[in-house]
Motif scaffolding. Structure first.
Motif, short mmCIF file in Angstrom:
data_model
loop_
_atom_site.label_atom_id
_atom_site.label_comp_id
_atom_site.label_asym_id
_atom_site.label_seq_id
_atom_site.Cartn_x
_atom_site.Cartn_y
_atom_site.Cartn_z
N CYS A 219 61.47 -48.69 93.44
CA CYS A 219 60.83 -50.00 93.66
C CYS A 219 61.09 -50.51 95.07
O CYS A 219 60.20 -51.10 95.70
N LEU A 233 54.58 -55.96 92.88
CA LEU A 233 54.94 -54.78 92.12
C LEU A 233 55.76 -55.15 90.90
O LEU A 233 55.50 -54.66 89.79
N ASP A 236 53.64 -56.67 88.21
CA ASP A 236 52.85 -55.66 87.48
C ASP A 236 53.73 -54.92 86.49
O ASP A 236 53.33 -54.67 85.33
N LEU A 237 54.94 -54.54 86.92
CA LEU A 237 55.81 -53.78 86.03
C LEU A 237 56.29 -54.62 84.86
O LEU A 237 56.53 -54.09 83.77
N LEU A 252 58.36 -45.47 87.98
CA LEU A 252 57.31 -45.97 88.85
C LEU A 252 56.22 -44.92 88.97
O LEU A 252 56.49 -43.76 89.28
N CYS A 256 48.02 -46.20 91.56
CA CYS A 256 47.83 -47.60 91.20
C CYS A 256 47.06 -47.75 89.90
O CYS A 256 47.10 -48.82 89.28
N LEU A 259 49.02 -49.07 87.02
CA LEU A 259 49.59 -50.42 87.08
C LEU A 259 48.63 -51.42 86.44
O LEU A 259 47.42 -51.33 86.59
N TYR A 260 49.20 -52.39 85.75
CA TYR A 260 48.41 -53.48 85.18
C TYR A 260 49.19 -54.78 85.35
O TYR A 260 50.40 -54.79 85.13
N TYR A 264 49.73 -55.37 92.67
CA TYR A 264 50.28 -54.61 93.80
C TYR A 264 49.18 -54.04 94.69
O TYR A 264 49.20 -54.25 95.91
N LEU A 413 53.11 -44.39 95.69
CA LEU A 413 52.33 -45.50 95.15
C LEU A 413 51.77 -46.37 96.27
O LEU A 413 50.63 -46.84 96.20
#
Length: 1014
Positions: A219, A233, A236-237, A252, A256, A259-260, A264, A413
């Motif tokens: 991260c 970020l 999102d996490l 991670l 992308c 990711l939701y 990010y 990422l």
């Protein structure tokens, strides 16, 4: 993460702003300019300062400038003081009749001064003012002049003016800052630094308590020192939490898309938008350069790959260039997998050495310069500005330096987020430009091909050449799937029919090697294309092999007979096809027998249709049929090898010759021929000789009792249960026997259960696997079931007129089982027949094995003589387990005849030899017999050079000479993992941990030294 949390490491700035506010309340104001890159928290810091000012009783005026305001005069000032204020009413008569730019208007600076005096000073009369202007770099020119003029009058007023300004190195040169026209004593400037790794890690742990250190570090790298990116970020996490409490920090992702809700990538897009179109293009070009390295398949590669501008030397701490000698074989391998500190050195990459001004790049500084030039060419911008941007972004934390000294994105990422704003068409065009530029600069073909795999059509001959060459290199490196990607991409390029046929053959070969029916469509197309005769033969051979492996052997033979007519003018190629037909039909039609009879009959083929490869097949048949001796077979094979051979026929000749020489126990010569044959095949994995050569290579390791190499074969490690195709391979047979000899019967049983021999084809491989299953059942204490396997193996071999058991010594196993079942007469008959055939072939292994089992079946004094003779004969042959078995049989016979003291000698030798080879089953048997005879266990060396097996000694010796694991694997035609396994065992036995200790550790111990020293 709240705005307050994003103020980590900003305490000194907040204290400075608080002191400035108190100073302004006392009537002495100033301008404070907060500068920093996008995402460093300027706005959050400004808001925190404004809230503190309000607690001091200051009146707060706010304005946020936007790029849309640039063309509107006084837009920022109106937002600051309020749209309801009518400037004309506030300007006294005679001063406000004309605005800026109108006839009779005052100078802009004078106008700004009047506005300052009339407006802001009036505001300050009621209470101290805190004026907050965010993103002043986007303000309209008029408002910027007003702010500059205001700064000149603040030192005696209760006004604190705090302005934030985006200042970072962009590829496009930015305008001068707000304070450039002010004396230094009128402005207090503070530049915000990126978050330190420690501060960023604290923020991650605050959001995810108890997170694993590795995930926290991921991260931190993806946050790139930016509070903006890190906050997005972490949001999102955290969005995946279903309960109300904090969710555990998941791994991670590299893309992308995982990711939701996607805050990010949106933050990264906004960062790029602030930087401008040119900087965005450079950032994306760098991302494209990273994603196009060797071995990248479109849409799959996520790890940075800077091999296009890779290892050429080392840079010292002072940044000076230091030369490095090139590694042997074009590049040094990475560190030994699975062996800590085995190399004792710094891992290096095996990438491209870039060329600049006609000479290799020799240091990190030059490599960075070349990287900047390539990126600049891709983005069509000034290379000098790109180099500066790379340096600046590395300092900010968006980029980091890899082992080659090259800037790359701090996390995959982040790189993916940068690329998300580009369409697929833009990416393909950028990959094409990268491929062209890297090709021009002398990059390795695998790197150029990595970009071509993602690029749009080039329509240049060099593109196909690069992709084909790179595919061949990937096959040699054991990465067939990457080679398939390159060859599929090559088919998109325009090319002549002959060239297209060649690509189709290679691609179909690789696809067919992955799946029995794979590649047939491509190979059929290759056969139908017009082209040269040799290309046609390659296509026909590959197609016939694919058909045979998918169970269509008759169709393969029909195709070969039909297409043979197209080669009427090429008798040498017809000979090659006939050899293929023999190998294709060998499993079901007994073609070797028919070919032998046709050759010897009155209507036999004319000599011109029997090439060297064809004649070698006949020698192979005569050897299995018990018609010639090993000496005659070896002489004839060597004579055939001296004859000139067509390159297309070489794999057949070398492979068949290797089989015969292995049976003749000429192991080193057979190993050399296997290497030559595999080299001749190159990337054409779909070839009737390919699996045979791999089997011979495993057979050679088994003949030397090199169990580690046998069990390291990738075909053994892959799942086999329910697999289609030609049934068990030679590797599976030898693996079962190796597992039995190393006393791992359960693993051997699992491997055997993976095949249903009732549906397996009637091939040599199936015969041998039946023998291996018999060996397992005998070792597991089931001689009756083992006998059935041995006899079935013999029945099937007899159907092919394979009288001699050079393929699988089934008579030896059957005789031992009959002895165990109390049927000595039947055992004696089998043993005598085995000896009769062995005396015709006359190699130490076959003769010694037959003598041993005949001695066991005979018993008495004559039996002792036979087993003793077996020991002497086997001492002349290659190192293997047969000698251990003979020593055990001879020792058992001596003990049974009452000569226990004499029995201890051969039994102790058996224990020592079994210890060296790792033959645990035989060692246990020999130790048991010693114990029964009242002797102590023999002390075989477990450590020191004498404890090394032959393979361990050979590989350790090459490593001691300075060769890398990859070089040793290539030299010995072994898998790299096999080399690592042997070195690991050698390190353990030698009591060392580093590669540099090998030369000393391998020296023999001085006389009288205890075992294990040296």
């Amino acid at each position: 993460m709240s705005p307050v949390e994003s103020l980590s490491e900003r305490g000194d700035v907040l204290r400075m702003l608080a002191a400035s506010a108190e100073r302004a309340c006392g009537g002495s104001g100033r301008l404070v300019l907060l500068r920093g890159a996008t995402g460093t928290g300027r706005t959050a810091l400004l808001e925190a300062a404004a809230e503190h000012a309000a607690t001091l009783g200051m009146r707060v005026l706010r304005a946020r400038c936007t790029p849309e305001d640039t063309g509107k005069d006084w837009a920022a000032l109106r937002r600051l003081l309020g749209e309801e204020m009518d400037f004309a009413d506030d300007v006294p008569a005679g001063e406000g009749d004309a605005g800026p730019g109108e006839p009779g208007a005052p100078h802009p600076r004078a106008y700004a001064t009047r506005l300052w005096r009339l407006l802001l000073r009036r505001q300050a009369d009621s209470a101290p003012l805190f004026v907050a202007v965010d993103d002043v770099h986007a303000a309209d020119p008029a408002s910027r002049r007003w702010l500059t003029e205001a700064a000149r009058h603040l030192d005696r007023l209760p006004v604190l003016l705090v302005v934030t300004e985006r200042r970072q190195y962009d590829v496009e040169r930015s305008d001068a800052g707000l304070a450039h026209a002010l004396p230094p004593d009128l402005v207090r400037t503070h530049t915000l630094a990126p978050l330190s790794p420690g501060a960023a890690a604290e923020l991650v742990r605050a959001a995810f308590p108890g997170a694993e250190p590795g995930r926290v570090a991921d991260c931190v790298r993806a946050g790139a020192g930016s509070p903006l990116l890190l906050r997005a970020l972490l949001d999102d996490l955290a969005s995946g939490s279903a309960g109300g409490g904090p969710a555990p920090l998941a791994a991670l992702p590299d893309t992308c898309a995982a990711l939701y809700p996607g805050g990010y990538p949106d933050a990264v897009s906004w960062w790029l938008a602030c930087a401008g179109g040119t900087t965005s293009a450079v950032a994306r070009a760098l991302a494209v350069l990273e994603t196009g390295g060797a071995g990248a398949a479109p849409g799959t590669r996520t790890a940075p790959d800077a091999r296009g501008i890779a290892e050429a030397g080392r840079t010292g701490e002072d940044g000076a260039c230091a030369p490095r000698a090139p590694a042997a074989g074009g590049g040094a391998p990475a560190a030994d997998g699975g062996m800590p500190a085995a190399d004792g050195g710094v891992p290096v990459t095996d990438g491209w050495v870039p060329v600049a001004d006609g000479r290799p790049v020799a240091c990190a500084a030059e490599r960075r310069e070349v990287q900047a030039q390539v990126v600049a060419r891709m983005a069509q911008v000034d290379a000098a500005r790109v180099a500066g941007w790379l340096t600046a972004m590395t300092r900010l934390g968006l980029l980091c330096q890899d082992a080659d000294g090259l800037p790359r994105y701090a996390h995959p990422l982040l790189r993916d987020a940068v690329l998300s704003g580009w369409t697929s068409g833009r990416r393909r065009a950028a990959h094409r430009t990268a491929a062209e530029e890297l090709m021009r600069r002398g990059a390795d073909v695998s790197v150029v091909a990595g970009h071509l795999a993602h690029a749009s059509v080039v329509a240049e001959p060099w593109a196909v050449d690069v992709l084909v060459q790179a595919a061949a290199a990937e096959v040699r490196a054991g990465r067939a799937r990457v080679a398939v990607t390159f060859l599929r991409r090559a088919l998109d390029e325009p090319m002549a029919p002959g060239s297209r046929a060649g690509v189709l053959v290679q691609l179909g070969s690789l696809e067919g090697a992955e799946h029995p029916a794979g590649g047939i469509a491509r190979l059929t197309e290759a056969v139908r294309l017009p082209g040269g005769s040799r290309d046609l033969v390659r296509a026909m051979v590959a197609l016939a092999t694919a058909l045979a492996r998918s169970g269509e052997t008759p169709a393969a033979l029909r195709m070969l007979r039909t297409e043979e007519a197209r080669l009427a003018d090429h008798p040498d190629l017809i000979r090659t096809l006939r050899a293929v037909a023999v190998l294709m039909s060998d499993h079901e039609l007994g073609a070797l027998r028919e070919e032998y009879r046709r050759r010897r009959g009155p209507d036999g083929d004319s000599p011109d249709l029997l090439g060297a490869a064809h004649q070698a097949l006949i020698v192979r048949y005569e050897a299995t049929a018990g018609l010639i001796s090993s000496e005659d077979a070896t002489a004839r094979i060597r004579g055939l090898l001296e004859e000139p051979a067509d390159p297309l026929a070489e794999p057949f000749l070398f492979g068949t010759a290797a089989v015969v020489l292995q049976w003749a126990e000429e192991l080193d010569e057979a190993e050399r021929l296997v290497r030559r044959a595999l080299d001749a095949l190159g990337p054409f994995l779909l070839h009737p000789m390919h699996h045979l050569l791999l089997d011979v290579r495993v057979d050679l390791a088994a003949a030397r009792a090199d169990f580690a190499t046998v069990l390291a074969d990738p075909r053994v490690r892959s799942p086999v249960t329910g697999q289609p195709g030609p049934g068990p391979a030679g590797a599976h047979t030898q693996a079962v026997i190796a597992l039995v000899e190393t006393d791992r019967l359960e693993e051997a049983a699992r491997l055997v259960d993976g095949f249903d021999l009732r549906t397996a084809p009637d091939s040599w491989r199936t015969h041998r696997f039946l023998y291996a299953r018999g060996v397992l059942r005998a070792a597991a204490g089931d001689p009756a079931a083992a006998l059935d396997d041995f006899l079935e193996c013999g029945r099937r071999q007899a159907a092919h007129e394979a009288a001699r058991s050079v393929v699988a010594p089934w008579r030896v196993g059957a005789a031992e089982c009959r002895l165990a079942l109390g049927r000595p007469r039947e055992a004696l008959a089998l043993a005598e027949e085995e000896l009769r055939l062995a005396e015709v072939w006359r190699t130490p292994r076959t003769l010694g094995r037959a003598l041993r089992v005949l001695g066991e079946a005979t018993g008495g004094r004559r039996g002792l003589d036979l087993t003793g003779r077996a020991v002497e004969v086997l001492r002349e042959g290659p190192v293997g387990t047969e000698l251990i078995s003979a020593l055990v049989s001879h020792g058992r016979g001596l003990a049974a005849s009452g000569e226990r003291s004499r029995a201890r000698g051969p039994l102790r030798e058996a224990v020592e030899r079994a210890e060296r080879l790792g033959a645990l089953r035989l060692r246990t048997v020999a130790e048991g017999l010693l114990h029964e005879g009242g002797a102590r266990r023999a002390g075989a060396p477990r450590t020191g050079p004498s404890a090394l097996t032959a393979s361990e000694r050979r590989i350790a010796g090459l490593a001691a000479e300075g060769r890398t694991n990859a070089e040793i694997a290539a030299l010995l035609h072994l898998a790299r993992r096999t080399v690592e396994t042997h070195l690991t065992a050698a390190y353990r036995k030698l009591g060392i941990r580093r590669r540099t200790q090998l030369p000393t550790a391998l020296r023999p111990a001085p006389p009288g030294a205890p075992a294990g020293t040296g």
